[in-house]
Scaffold this motif. Structure first.
Motif, short mmCIF file in Angstrom:
data_model
loop_
_atom_site.label_atom_id
_atom_site.label_comp_id
_atom_site.label_asym_id
_atom_site.label_seq_id
_atom_site.Cartn_x
_atom_site.Cartn_y
_atom_site.Cartn_z
N ARG A 112 26.50 29.82 -41.47
CA ARG A 112 26.61 31.00 -42.33
C ARG A 112 26.66 30.63 -43.82
NH1 ARG A 112 31.26 34.73 -41.25
NH2 ARG A 112 29.86 36.36 -41.98
N SER B 72 34.02 32.64 -43.73
CA SER B 72 33.83 32.41 -42.30
C SER B 72 35.17 31.96 -41.74
CB SER B 72 32.78 31.33 -42.04
OG SER B 72 31.49 31.81 -42.30
N ASN C 20 24.98 32.26 -29.59
CA ASN C 20 26.28 32.38 -30.24
C ASN C 20 26.22 31.85 -31.67
OD1 ASN C 20 28.84 33.41 -28.84
ND2 ASN C 20 27.80 32.33 -27.16
N VAL C 21 25.54 30.74 -31.86
CA VAL C 21 25.42 30.18 -33.21
C VAL C 21 24.55 31.07 -34.08
CG1 VAL C 21 24.54 28.24 -34.55
CG2 VAL C 21 25.84 27.82 -32.46
N GLY D 233 25.60 34.00 -36.39
CA GLY D 233 26.12 33.80 -37.74
C GLY D 233 25.18 34.28 -38.82
N ALA E 126 19.64 27.63 -35.53
CA ALA E 126 20.75 27.49 -34.58
C ALA E 126 20.70 26.15 -33.87
CB ALA E 126 20.73 28.64 -33.58
N ARG F 113 28.37 27.64 -35.86
CA ARG F 113 28.12 29.01 -36.33
C ARG F 113 28.72 29.23 -37.71
NH1 ARG F 113 30.13 33.39 -32.27
NH2 ARG F 113 32.16 32.61 -32.92
#
Length: 238
Positions: free
Chosen positions: A148, A76, A93-94, A97, A112, A144
């Motif tokens: 991941r 990441s 947006n998060v 991931g 998230a 984010r």
């Protein structure tokens, strides 16, 4: 085991020839410093797969990924630009991931929101990036990245635009997030602020003219005992 290995990695940028040899142990936090043009961001881009070397080998988690695409790598990355989609909420947006789909499953939404809470943005899930401060946008980017759960985290000066106090706060947040994971990620962090390296890194790599010139403990490297580092730090009295 080494999480990151660059073996005789050669990359040509215009007339410049860069060659990297570097090993980073699993779970280590390595800070990368050096003058502008030394190859710091190029090194990260080679690790992330945004650039491919002209020769040499890149290994991540023991696997040869020299020709692998960015999506195939256990990495990441958080950039200086927060790299958020301006038309998507912080939550979406998060969630990208782990769930890159328009319709978010309930589990992805919950994950998230939990990630946002961990970075201190629990009440801002529905805000757009334009409604957030620079520090808050970088918190979203960190949320984010950690959601991941990739074993390697690359930080390309993500807090460079922030003031000293806020930058220190963000680095402390990275350390807290890292400590809160079952398997702390290996971090390779490019920075122009030696104090960032001194406060958090296990080792420091000093780059000069496309080479890893020195690698060692922060106190040793940043002491300025080596004249090349002393000149970079402004300690050169010669």
């Amino acid at each position: 085991m080494n999480a990151v290995e660059l073996e005789s990695v050669v990359f040509h940028h215009d007339a410049a020839r860069m060659r990297f040899d570097l090993a980073v142990a699993a779970g280590e936090w390595l800070a990368v410093i050096g003058p502008s043009g030394a190859g710091k961001s190029t090194l990260l881009d080679l690790l992330a797969g945004f650039l491919r070397p002209d020769s040499g080998t890149v290994r991540l988690e023991g696997r040869d990924v020299t020709r692998a695409s960015p999506a195939e790598r256990p990495v990441s990355m958080v950039f200086q630009d927060d790299n958020l989609f301006p038309h998507l909420t912080a939550e979406r947006n998060v969630a990208l991931g782990t769930s890159p789909t328009w319709r978010l499953p309930a589990e992805a939404r919950a994950q998230a929101r939990a990630a946002l809470a961990r970075v201190g943005l629990g009440g801002m899930a529905e805000r757009l990036p334009g409604e957030l401060s620079g520090g808050e946008r970088q918190r979203v980017a960190l949320a984010r990245a950690f959601l991941r759960e990739r074993p390697i985290l690359l930080l390309d000066e993500p807090f460079a635009a922030l003031g000293p106090a806020l930058r220190a706060e963000m680095l402390d947040l990275v350390a807290q997030l890292r400590a809160g994971t079952a398997s702390p990620p290996t971090i390779v962090m490019v920075t122009h602020h030696p104090g960032d390296a001194a406060g958090h890194a296990d080792r420091v790599a000093f780059l000069e003219e496309g080479r890893v010139a020195i690698v060692g403990p922060p106190r040793e490297v940043l002491s300025g005992a080596d004249p090349r580092v002393a000149a970079y730090l402004g300690k050169d009295k010669g």
